[in-house]
Structure formats: C-alpha cells, structure tokens
Design a protein around this motif. Structure first.
Motif, short mmCIF file in Angstrom:
data_model
loop_
_atom_site.label_atom_id
_atom_site.label_comp_id
_atom_site.label_asym_id
_atom_site.label_seq_id
_atom_site.Cartn_x
_atom_site.Cartn_y
_atom_site.Cartn_z
N GLY A 163 0.84 -1.19 0.00
CA GLY A 163 0.00 0.00 0.00
C GLY A 163 0.87 1.24 0.00
N ARG A 164 0.21 2.39 -0.09
CA ARG A 164 0.96 3.65 -0.18
C ARG A 164 0.23 4.76 0.56
N ILE A 165 0.99 5.64 1.21
CA ILE A 165 0.43 6.81 1.89
C ILE A 165 1.29 8.02 1.53
N SER A 166 0.66 9.13 1.18
CA SER A 166 1.39 10.37 0.95
C SER A 166 1.51 11.11 2.29
N ILE A 167 2.73 11.21 2.81
CA ILE A 167 2.97 11.94 4.05
C ILE A 167 2.87 13.44 3.77
N SER A 168 3.38 13.84 2.62
CA SER A 168 3.30 15.22 2.15
C SER A 168 3.33 15.16 0.63
N ASP A 169 3.34 16.33 -0.02
CA ASP A 169 3.43 16.35 -1.47
C ASP A 169 4.72 15.73 -1.97
N GLU A 170 5.77 15.80 -1.13
CA GLU A 170 7.08 15.30 -1.56
C GLU A 170 7.42 13.91 -1.02
N LEU A 171 6.88 13.57 0.16
CA LEU A 171 7.29 12.34 0.84
C LEU A 171 6.20 11.27 0.76
N ILE A 172 6.60 10.07 0.30
CA ILE A 172 5.69 8.94 0.16
C ILE A 172 6.11 7.81 1.09
N LEU A 173 5.13 7.21 1.75
CA LEU A 173 5.37 6.06 2.62
C LEU A 173 4.84 4.81 1.94
N TYR A 174 5.72 3.84 1.72
CA TYR A 174 5.32 2.57 1.13
C TYR A 174 5.16 1.54 2.24
N LEU A 175 4.05 0.82 2.23
CA LEU A 175 3.74 -0.20 3.24
C LEU A 175 3.86 -1.59 2.62
N PHE A 176 4.56 -2.47 3.30
CA PHE A 176 4.68 -3.85 2.85
C PHE A 176 4.24 -4.76 3.99
#
Length: 204
Positions: A83-96
C-alpha cells in the motif's frame, strides 16, 4: 473483435498514479503471525487500492500451517501486501505486509531490504505466534513498535504484562489498534514515525 470503442481501461487508475511532486520515499514493513490482521491494516490505511497476494487455503496446508484460533480464516497472504500513503506532497510512505505463515518467511529477506522500521501486529488470543517475529526483527536490528489488534473476543491484558510476556524493552512503544479502521492504523504508523525520529535525534 474491435476494441477501439471498448470501455475497457488499461493501466493504473488516476488515483493510483504517483504524484509528480514526490521526491522521496520511505519503506515500512508490517509483520506478525498468521491471521493477526496485516492485510487488513494495509488495506485500511492505504490511499491506493492495495496490492494483495491472498490465496485460498486448501487441504495442503493441514498439518503444516498453525491456524489454531483462526480456524475460520479461508485465505492467506503468500507473498506480500502493498500500500501507499502520501505523508506530504514530496514524501511517500510505502507499506509492505509480510506473509504470516512460517513456511513463507524466506520472503521476508527481500521485503526488509531498505526498510526504515516495522510494525509488529499481535493478537492477544495467540500471543505465542509473535515471539519468533520479534526475535527476527531484533536479530536484524530493525526498529519496531508493537500494535495490539483489538479483536472483539481477545482477552485484555495490562501493558506491563504484555511487555513481560514479549520480553520487550521499555523504550519500544506499544499501542492498541483496530486494524479495520483507517484512523487507528494511521495512529500506529505515526507512533512508529515518532519512535524512529526519537532514535535519530540524539538526547540533549
């Protein structure tokens, strides 16, 4: 057949496309024993349609997989959840999300490459399935927090008792959660982020 006027859509959905403003990404792994709610957590908090590798459980797993306490479970993750979450416009968090059955644990090696930290999801009805999971993280030196998934029929234990049973250091955060709820899963990830920040910033 002429497909020129077909309504079939190919490629990713608009909402699944990575924002063009993204410049950095971090990776977090959700681990735990069989049936503790890892797939549910990834699905509840991801902003995109999660990628899952669930397969129907068959007779081949009888005597191999330990499904005591989750006998009604009919599908299991055989590779990973994503899955994926946008922490901000620049930073992305990928979930595994990792597979919970021990026979698939060899896949953990690749999933942990480059991971910033981990969430250990536990079920108090089957606390023993978490011992080896935590041990593997400690061996790898991966920072983690523990999230207690509050199943309706799960027994409640004081935090001190759970810490003692899991042999957890006092500094490792432990938080209750309901993996079905986006806000609750988000709070778990925020707890992990705060913990990782505390490790990165020297005291004083």
């Amino acid at each position: 057949m002429d497909f020129r006027n077909s309504d079939t859509v190919t490629g990713p959905r608009t909402e699944d496309i990575l924002p063009t403003t993204a410049t950095a990404a971090v990776k977090v792994v959700i681990v735990g024993g069989f049936g503790v709610g890892k797939t549910t957590m990834v699905g509840s908090v991801s902003e995109i349609r999660p990628l899952t590798t669930e397969e129907t459980m068959t007779q081949a797993g009888v005597g191999v997989d330990d499904n005591v306490g989750v006998e009604s479970k009919t599908a299991t993750t055989v590779a990973m959840d994503f899955g994926r979450i946008s922490i901000s416009d620049e930073l992305i968090l990928y979930l595994f999300g990792t597979p919970g059955q021990e026979r698939f644990w060899f896949l953990w090696n690749g999933l942990f490459e480059g991971a910033l930290g981990a969430v250990v999801l536990i079920d108090t009805r089957r606390l023993e399935v978490s011992f080896d999971v935590i041990g593997r993280l400690e061996e790898r030196g991966v920072p983690f927090v523990v999230a207690v998934n509050t199943f309706p029929d799960a027994p409640k234990h004081p935090v001190e008792a759970l810490r003692s049973a899991l042999d957890l250091p006092d500094e490792v955060p432990m938080i209750d959660c309901d993996a079905r709820l986006r806000a609750s899963s988000r709070d778990v990830l925020m707890t992990l982020m705060r913990y990782l920040h505390s490790l990165a910033v020297p005291l004083g």
